[in-house]
Design a protein around this motif. Sequence first.
Motif, PDB file in Angstrom:
ATOM      1  N   MET A 259       0.835  -1.199   0.000  1.00 22.31           N
ATOM      2  CA  MET A 259       0.000   0.000   0.000  1.00 22.31           C
ATOM      3  C   MET A 259       0.875   1.256   0.000  1.00 22.31           C
ATOM      4  N   GLN A 260       0.379   2.302  -0.700  1.00 20.32           N
ATOM      5  CA  GLN A 260       1.087   3.578  -0.774  1.00 20.32           C
ATOM      6  C   GLN A 260       0.203   4.694  -0.229  1.00 20.32           C
ATOM      7  N   TYR A 261       0.825   5.598   0.548  1.00 19.55           N
ATOM      8  CA  TYR A 261       0.108   6.715   1.159  1.00 19.55           C
ATOM      9  C   TYR A 261       0.822   8.001   0.737  1.00 19.55           C
ATOM     10  N   GLU A 262       0.038   8.985   0.292  1.00 16.10           N
ATOM     11  CA  GLU A 262       0.613  10.172  -0.328  1.00 16.10           C
ATOM     12  C   GLU A 262       0.163  11.449   0.366  1.00 16.10           C
ATOM     13  N   GLN A 263       1.087  12.408   0.454  1.00 13.11           N
ATOM     14  CA  GLN A 263       0.797  13.727   1.003  1.00 13.11           C
ATOM     15  C   GLN A 263       1.363  14.784   0.057  1.00 13.11           C
ATOM     16  N   ASN A 264       0.503  15.686  -0.419  1.00 16.91           N
ATOM     17  CA  ASN A 264       0.954  16.780  -1.277  1.00 16.91           C
ATOM     18  C   ASN A 264       1.693  17.808  -0.434  1.00 16.91           C
ATOM     19  N   LEU A 265       2.807  18.281  -0.936  1.00 15.31           N
ATOM     20  CA  LEU A 265       3.622  19.229  -0.172  1.00 15.31           C
ATOM     21  C   LEU A 265       3.143  20.673  -0.297  1.00 15.31           C
ATOM     22  N   LEU A 266       2.172  20.949  -1.187  1.00 18.33           N
ATOM     23  CA  LEU A 266       1.619  22.297  -1.302  1.00 18.33           C
ATOM     24  C   LEU A 266       2.727  23.330  -1.516  1.00 18.33           C
TER      25      LEU A 266
ATOM     26  N   SER B  39       8.150  25.568   9.856  1.00 19.78           N
ATOM     27  CA  SER B  39       7.259  25.582  11.020  1.00 19.78           C
ATOM     28  C   SER B  39       6.175  24.523  10.941  1.00 19.78           C
ATOM     29  N   LYS B  40       6.187  23.709   9.905  1.00 16.56           N
ATOM     30  CA  LYS B  40       5.144  22.699   9.718  1.00 16.56           C
ATOM     31  C   LYS B  40       5.741  21.302   9.807  1.00 16.56           C
TER      32      LYS B  40
ATOM     33  N   THR C 251      -2.546   4.392  12.338  1.00 17.13           N
ATOM     34  CA  THR C 251      -3.706   4.897  11.604  1.00 17.13           C
ATOM     35  C   THR C 251      -3.483   4.912  10.095  1.00 17.13           C
ATOM     36  N   GLU C 252      -2.236   4.731   9.652  1.00 21.18           N
ATOM     37  CA  GLU C 252      -1.870   4.762   8.235  1.00 21.18           C
ATOM     38  C   GLU C 252      -2.374   6.045   7.569  1.00 21.18           C
ATOM     39  N   ALA C 253      -2.094   7.158   8.228  1.00 20.85           N
ATOM     40  CA  ALA C 253      -2.545   8.452   7.718  1.00 20.85           C
ATOM     41  C   ALA C 253      -1.555   9.536   8.130  1.00 20.85           C
ATOM     42  N   PHE C 254      -1.573  10.632   7.359  1.00 20.10           N
ATOM     43  CA  PHE C 254      -0.740  11.792   7.664  1.00 20.10           C
ATOM     44  C   PHE C 254      -1.500  12.746   8.578  1.00 20.10           C
ATOM     45  N   GLU C 255      -0.798  13.312   9.548  1.00 19.51           N
ATOM     46  CA  GLU C 255      -1.341  14.370  10.406  1.00 19.51           C
ATOM     47  C   GLU C 255      -0.480  15.604  10.253  1.00 19.51           C
ATOM     48  N   GLU C 256      -1.125  16.751  10.062  1.00 15.34           N
ATOM     49  CA  GLU C 256      -0.415  18.009   9.897  1.00 15.34           C
ATOM     50  C   GLU C 256      -0.335  18.729  11.233  1.00 15.34           C
ATOM     51  N   VAL C 257       0.863  19.128  11.618  1.00 14.04           N
ATOM     52  CA  VAL C 257       1.086  19.774  12.914  1.00 14.04           C
ATOM     53  C   VAL C 257       1.756  21.115  12.671  1.00 14.04           C
ATOM     54  N   ASP C 258       1.207  22.179  13.292  1.00 16.75           N
ATOM     55  CA  ASP C 258       1.808  23.508  13.230  1.00 16.75           C
ATOM     56  C   ASP C 258       2.743  23.661  14.415  1.00 16.75           C
ATOM     57  N   LEU C 259       4.024  23.808  14.165  1.00 17.31           N
ATOM     58  CA  LEU C 259       5.016  23.853  15.229  1.00 17.31           C
ATOM     59  C   LEU C 259       5.118  25.233  15.892  1.00 17.31           C
ATOM     60  N   THR C 260       4.399  26.231  15.382  1.00 12.52           N
ATOM     61  CA  THR C 260       4.442  27.560  15.980  1.00 12.52           C
ATOM     62  C   THR C 260       3.463  27.722  17.123  1.00 12.52           C
ATOM     63  N   ASP C 261       2.523  26.791  17.295  1.00 13.01           N
ATOM     64  CA  ASP C 261       1.553  26.896  18.391  1.00 13.01           C
ATOM     65  C   ASP C 261       2.203  26.635  19.731  1.00 13.01           C
TER      66      ASP C 261
END
Length: 270
Positions: free
Chosen positions: A224-231, A251-252, A260-270
């Motif tokens: 299985m492949q899991y993808e995240q766009n870097l925007l 900062s991201k 969970t086999e998923a990406f989570e986005e975390v803001d490191l400035t909080d």
Amino acid sequence: MLSRLHTKQFLKLLSITIGLSLFIGLFPSLFANPDQFDGDIYYVDTVSQNRNRAPQRPHPDLHVPTVPAKQDITVFSNAPTDKTAYPYIQTTINFVEGHLSLKAFLSDGTEVAYSTRGEHLRYSKCYGDLCIIVSQKNLLGVSNTSTEWEKGHIFGEERYEVAMGHKAALVASDRKLYIYNSYTNHWETISLEQETLSAFANLYDKVAIITSRRILVMDLTTEMQYEQNLLLRRIYQFEMRDGFINFYSGSKLWMFRHQTEAFEEVDLTD
């Protein structure tokens, strides 16, 4: 009577002296110009020497190619910093190149052969539980769970970069990524469309790939492949761990959790 005898001896001695004088006078000129001798002497002597002398072969060191070989396969180096703490990895597989054949020796002693007739090897490497080979016609992979060399077809690419993990290996061209999975003994092909490879890493059964446009995480056991766009953002650092993979972009943070086999986005400035 006595005077006649002395006269004869004197004339004989005189003739000998004159002969010696003439010979000594001609001696330097004769050897200074050997052509005055019969040429057959030199000709026969040369032929007899050449006939008895074994033919001499040029020294192999003299046959050095004047044009260096094209370096069309290089070892890939990650652009983002890899902070993964890799364990000690023992290479448990090996191969031997024989006459028109390759023989891989697995960790259990199994021998897996492949005929290289019509092919020439361009790159070979064993690491961990696998070996890969690049020829001018095919990609070849073998692992400790193989029963034969797995063949992956290449499509006319001339330049490659190669990266090795202990469970997976990467062969990257300008257009495609070829990934060998040691769990399934399969070559996976991923197209690169207007993007470039930035990083490749393998820890246990997970593979992380970073390009200029996206993040790819592959599970080797399920394919299985899991993808995240870097925007349009850039990854500067990443780290693979047992339960997650962290991808840092200023900062991201994008965290891939194995559970969970998923990406989570975390803001490191909080």
